[in-house]
Design a protein around this motif. Structure first.
Motif, PDB file in Angstrom:
ATOM      1  N   ASN A   1      42.038  49.503  40.561  1.00 27.21           N
ATOM      2  CA  ASN A   1      40.706  50.116  40.458  1.00 27.21           C
ATOM      3  C   ASN A   1      39.560  49.242  40.944  1.00 27.21           C
ATOM      4  N   GLY A   2      39.842  48.005  41.314  1.00 29.54           N
ATOM      5  CA  GLY A   2      38.786  47.086  41.717  1.00 29.54           C
ATOM      6  C   GLY A   2      38.161  46.434  40.507  1.00 29.54           C
ATOM      7  N   SER A   3      37.335  45.459  40.756  1.00 30.44           N
ATOM      8  CA  SER A   3      36.610  44.767  39.696  1.00 30.44           C
ATOM      9  C   SER A   3      35.392  44.121  40.322  1.00 30.44           C
ATOM     10  N   ALA A   4      34.511  43.642  39.530  1.00 32.54           N
ATOM     11  CA  ALA A   4      33.264  42.999  39.942  1.00 32.54           C
ATOM     12  C   ALA A   4      33.188  42.676  41.445  1.00 32.54           C
ATOM     13  N   GLY A   5      32.704  43.606  42.202  1.00 33.39           N
ATOM     14  CA  GLY A   5      32.493  43.371  43.627  1.00 33.39           C
ATOM     15  C   GLY A   5      33.693  43.550  44.523  1.00 33.39           C
ATOM     16  N   THR A   6      34.825  43.964  43.988  1.00 32.40           N
ATOM     17  CA  THR A   6      36.001  44.189  44.834  1.00 32.40           C
ATOM     18  C   THR A   6      36.396  45.658  44.814  1.00 32.40           C
ATOM     19  N   VAL A   7      37.030  46.064  45.859  1.00 31.70           N
ATOM     20  CA  VAL A   7      37.509  47.436  45.988  1.00 31.70           C
ATOM     21  C   VAL A   7      38.970  47.463  45.568  1.00 31.70           C
TER      22      VAL A   7
END
Length: 180
Positions: free
Chosen positions: A35-41
């Motif tokens: 799902n992505g996280s802080a600033g990542t896809v």
């Protein structure tokens, strides 16, 4: 966004979404991977975006820890049904210390979804070189065949490895020596 429409109907193109994600193979790592996280896809967003652009290509998602681990990977949703998972088992010798290592890392997943090895090597000048490559490589090939795991020719691309020359003449790995 740029390449999706260009290659959307070219069945010879396979998308490998992220090369060697570095997430941990635990619940938090897999959640960020999907799902992505802080600033990542995340991988799911990329699959959804490619399909939204009309891409009908096969899509591969690399596992955790530089694509070495697929155990515990969350399943992605693909409306086209053309999704597989990719492993990079550079440490072929891990099977010597733990006979079930390949099962745990990527083999068990192949029982339920497509798994492909997109990187590995038996290159004598590689930092991952294992002097046992001449015996490990046939074992690895047999394992992949038994588990219906595809193998990309990653280490076939360097003359002097598993091919002798740019005509792709097979090598027998005879006289294989790490560092040579």
């Amino acid at each position: 966004q740029a390449l999706g429409p260009v290659y959307a109907t070219n069945g010879d193109i396979i998308y490998e979404l992220f090369n060697e994600p570095q997430n941990s193979p635990d619940s938090a790592g897999w959640a960020a991977w999907k799902n992505g996280s802080a600033g990542t896809v995340g991988h799911q967003e990329l699959v959804t975006a490619l399909r939204g652009l009309g891409a009908q290509n096969v899509i591969l998602a690399d596992g955790a820890l530089h694509a070495e681990v697929l155990s515990g990977v969350p399943m992605l949703s693909d409306p086209a049904g053309k999704l597989g998972y990719a492993a990079h088992p550079y440490y072929l010798g891990s099977i010597k210390s733990d006979p079930a290592a390949w099962d745990k890392r990527f083999g068990n997943l192949s029982n339920s979804v497509p798994v492909v090895v997109t990187e590995w090597d038996a290159y004598s000048a590689s930092p991952f070189c294992d002097a046992a490559a001449p015996t490990l490589v046939p074992h690895f090939f047999a394992y992949a065949k038994q588990h219906h795991i595809g193998i990309f020719g990653w280490s076939y691309d360097l003359p002097g490895t598993l091919v002798k020359d740019w005509s792709w003449t097979p090598s027998s790995l005879s006289n294989f020596t790490c560092g040579n």
